[in-house]
Design a protein around this motif. Structure first.
Motif, mmCIF file in Angstrom:
data_model
loop_
_atom_site.group_PDB
_atom_site.id
_atom_site.type_symbol
_atom_site.label_atom_id
_atom_site.label_comp_id
_atom_site.label_asym_id
_atom_site.label_seq_id
_atom_site.Cartn_x
_atom_site.Cartn_y
_atom_site.Cartn_z
ATOM 1 N N SER A 90 0.839 -1.204 0.000
ATOM 2 C CA SER A 90 0.000 0.000 0.000
ATOM 3 C C SER A 90 0.874 1.255 0.000
ATOM 4 O O SER A 90 2.045 1.212 0.404
ATOM 5 C CB SER A 90 -0.910 0.014 1.230
ATOM 6 O OG SER A 90 -0.170 0.399 2.370
ATOM 7 N N PRO A 91 0.326 2.392 -0.386
ATOM 8 C CA PRO A 91 1.109 3.638 -0.416
ATOM 9 C C PRO A 91 1.198 4.333 0.951
ATOM 10 O O PRO A 91 1.899 5.335 1.089
ATOM 11 C CB PRO A 91 0.335 4.511 -1.410
ATOM 12 C CG PRO A 91 -1.089 4.060 -1.263
ATOM 13 C CD PRO A 91 -1.025 2.578 -0.983
ATOM 14 N N TYR A 92 0.471 3.818 1.959
ATOM 15 C CA TYR A 92 0.400 4.508 3.245
ATOM 16 C C TYR A 92 1.698 4.314 4.034
ATOM 17 O O TYR A 92 2.168 3.184 4.220
ATOM 18 C CB TYR A 92 -0.779 3.983 4.060
ATOM 19 C CG TYR A 92 -2.073 3.918 3.266
ATOM 20 C CD1 TYR A 92 -2.578 5.039 2.621
ATOM 21 C CD2 TYR A 92 -2.776 2.717 3.156
ATOM 22 C CE1 TYR A 92 -3.751 4.984 1.881
ATOM 23 C CE2 TYR A 92 -3.953 2.640 2.434
ATOM 24 C CZ TYR A 92 -4.436 3.771 1.797
ATOM 25 O OH TYR A 92 -5.588 3.702 1.059
ATOM 26 N N GLU B 44 -1.214 9.828 9.112
ATOM 27 C CA GLU B 44 -1.871 10.918 8.392
ATOM 28 C C GLU B 44 -2.330 10.487 6.995
ATOM 29 O O GLU B 44 -3.287 11.033 6.445
ATOM 30 C CB GLU B 44 -0.912 12.113 8.261
ATOM 31 C CG GLU B 44 -0.605 12.820 9.571
ATOM 32 C CD GLU B 44 0.509 12.161 10.363
ATOM 33 O OE1 GLU B 44 0.938 12.752 11.361
ATOM 34 O OE2 GLU B 44 0.939 11.037 9.999
ATOM 35 N N ASP B 45 -1.651 9.508 6.424
ATOM 36 C CA ASP B 45 -1.993 9.053 5.070
ATOM 37 C C ASP B 45 -3.325 8.308 5.031
ATOM 38 O O ASP B 45 -3.864 8.043 3.957
ATOM 39 C CB ASP B 45 -0.892 8.134 4.525
ATOM 40 C CG ASP B 45 0.440 8.849 4.380
ATOM 41 O OD1 ASP B 45 0.428 10.083 4.242
ATOM 42 O OD2 ASP B 45 1.476 8.164 4.415
ATOM 43 N N LEU B 46 -3.856 7.960 6.206
ATOM 44 C CA LEU B 46 -5.102 7.184 6.269
ATOM 45 C C LEU B 46 -6.336 8.073 6.428
ATOM 46 O O LEU B 46 -7.429 7.564 6.700
ATOM 47 C CB LEU B 46 -5.022 6.182 7.425
ATOM 48 C CG LEU B 46 -4.032 5.028 7.202
ATOM 49 C CD1 LEU B 46 -3.767 4.290 8.508
ATOM 50 C CD2 LEU B 46 -4.550 4.063 6.136
ATOM 51 N N LEU C 56 -11.456 -5.490 3.187
ATOM 52 C CA LEU C 56 -12.545 -5.013 4.043
ATOM 53 C C LEU C 56 -12.151 -3.777 4.842
ATOM 54 O O LEU C 56 -12.995 -3.133 5.453
ATOM 55 C CB LEU C 56 -12.972 -6.133 5.005
ATOM 56 C CG LEU C 56 -13.484 -7.426 4.340
ATOM 57 C CD1 LEU C 56 -13.753 -8.493 5.390
ATOM 58 C CD2 LEU C 56 -14.748 -7.131 3.533
ATOM 59 N N ALA C 57 -10.867 -3.473 4.872
ATOM 60 C CA ALA C 57 -10.374 -2.291 5.585
ATOM 61 C C ALA C 57 -9.087 -1.830 4.924
ATOM 62 O O ALA C 57 -8.397 -2.602 4.247
ATOM 63 C CB ALA C 57 -10.144 -2.610 7.063
ATOM 64 N N ASP C 58 -8.755 -0.554 5.148
ATOM 65 C CA ASP C 58 -7.520 -0.010 4.595
ATOM 66 C C ASP C 58 -6.338 -0.222 5.540
ATOM 67 O O ASP C 58 -5.185 -0.208 5.106
ATOM 68 C CB ASP C 58 -7.693 1.490 4.329
ATOM 69 C CG ASP C 58 -8.805 1.755 3.333
ATOM 70 O OD1 ASP C 58 -8.629 1.401 2.148
ATOM 71 O OD2 ASP C 58 -9.860 2.294 3.741
ATOM 72 N N ALA C 59 -6.654 -0.394 6.823
ATOM 73 C CA ALA C 59 -5.610 -0.585 7.825
ATOM 74 C C ALA C 59 -6.221 -1.276 9.031
ATOM 75 O O ALA C 59 -7.450 -1.347 9.173
ATOM 76 C CB ALA C 59 -4.997 0.754 8.234
ATOM 77 N N ARG D 186 2.374 -4.458 6.854
ATOM 78 C CA ARG D 186 3.513 -3.630 7.223
ATOM 79 C C ARG D 186 3.102 -2.675 8.331
ATOM 80 O O ARG D 186 2.090 -1.977 8.219
ATOM 81 C CB ARG D 186 3.989 -2.859 5.987
ATOM 82 C CG ARG D 186 5.081 -1.821 6.219
ATOM 83 C CD ARG D 186 5.656 -1.323 4.890
ATOM 84 N NE ARG D 186 4.617 -1.032 3.911
ATOM 85 C CZ ARG D 186 4.004 0.147 3.796
ATOM 86 N NH1 ARG D 186 4.302 1.141 4.626
ATOM 87 N NH2 ARG D 186 3.086 0.335 2.854
ATOM 88 N N ILE D 187 3.864 -2.648 9.414
ATOM 89 C CA ILE D 187 3.574 -1.749 10.538
ATOM 90 C C ILE D 187 4.069 -0.347 10.196
ATOM 91 O O ILE D 187 5.234 -0.165 9.827
ATOM 92 C CB ILE D 187 4.246 -2.255 11.826
ATOM 93 C CG1 ILE D 187 3.647 -3.610 12.237
ATOM 94 C CG2 ILE D 187 4.095 -1.234 12.954
ATOM 95 C CD1 ILE D 187 4.381 -4.289 13.382
#
Length: 294
Positions: free
Chosen positions: A110-112, A116-118, A159-162, A179-180
């Motif tokens: 993911s790009p996050y 803040e990116d979320l 189902l979720a972005d994070a 990835r943490i």
């Protein structure tokens, strides 16, 4: 015989911490016998009555007086915002004696990169209250959704972005291809009590007794005792090798020029220490476990 009003109502966490907690109490001197399909285990102390409940609910039951004291995670106390008295930190878990952490994790590709990116994204977690407060205080608008389990799979399944999930080593997180990107909270088991119970001198004395012996049992888990014999003229050289809590105990053997040397050391040092002790002249080295060090 204990007055029924002074019997301490103790909460034992049901679930992942249950076996580790019962083992710890056993080393401290209290034998707890869970009963099949029963939430009220036996304990070998007439001044204590035991109840099992989920760690997630423990602090609420302690706060409202259903229980006088109990063991639960710092994370669930913060999640429930419970007004309880913290007796002590007890750093232990089902895996190891170290703090766990709640982390913010995303898909590996993911790009996050930062919380803040979320902004505007969906986060799945069991720790909803804490997570909402964390992002609100940071001024980051997110949608927080409760997870009933298998939280790591929520990102994989789209189902979720994070997710916000608890981990000790990060192994399970990485195994799911995640990835943490941030540590949100470090947590460990805590002994808590109801504030009214803490003002009861009989219950307070029992809680303090439990804390003292549990802490002693936790210290003992990383230590062992070594006992050995040595010629009197070798004792000083041997003593210099011993990383003792205090000076080693040295005593004379009956009708002999030999002495007995006894010391408490960290388990991690034993494998390297024993060969050095043998080389220095020690004989009959015995290693034995400890239940409590206070």
């Amino acid at each position: 015989m204990s007055d029924s009003n002074d019997i301490l109502k103790l909460g034992i966490p049901k679930g992942s911490l249950q076996d580790a907690t019962i083992k710890l109490f056993g080393n401290a001197g209290w034998k707890i016998n869970p009963r099949h399909r029963n939430y009220f285990p036996e304990i070998n102390d007439p001044a204590i009555s035991c109840s099992m409940c989920r760690a997630q609910e423990m602090s609420r039951y302690v706060e409202d007086g259903t229980l006088d004291c109990g063991l639960t995670g710092k994370d669930w106390i913060m999640e429930n915002q419970s007004d309880v008295h913290l007796v002590a930190d007890l750093v232990y878990s089902k895996v190891s004696n170290r703090q766990a952490r709640w982390v913010l994790a995303v898909a590996g590709d993911s790009p996050y990169k930062r919380p803040e990116d979320l902004a505007g994204k969906k986060i799945s977690t069991e720790l909803c209250g804490f997570t909402r407060r964390y992002f609100e205080e940071a001024g980051i608008p997110v949608e927080v959704e409760f997870s009933w389990g298998a939280t790591e799979a929520k990102v994989v399944e789209g189902l979720a972005d994070a997710i916000v999930e608890v981990t000790e080593t990060g192994t399970t997180i990485r195994a799911h291809g995640l990835r943490i990107i941030s540590d949100l909270m470090h947590t460990n088991t805590q002994l808590i009590c109801n504030k009214t119970a803490w003002e009861n001198p009989v219950k307070r004395a029992k809680i303090e007794q439990i804390n003292t012996l549990l802490q002693g049992a936790l210290v003992a888990e990383r230590l062992v005792a070594l006992k050995m014999n040595a010629p009197e003229w070798k004792v000083e050289e041997i003593s210099k090798l011993l990383p003792a809590l205090n000076a080693p105990t040295v005593s004379h053997l009956h009708n002999s020029a030999w002495k007995s040397v006894e010391v408490v050391v960290d388990k991690s040092e034993v494998r390297d220490l024993i060969p050095r002790l043998l080389e220095a002249g020690a004989e009959g080295i015995i290693e034995y476990a400890l239940n409590k060090v206070i």
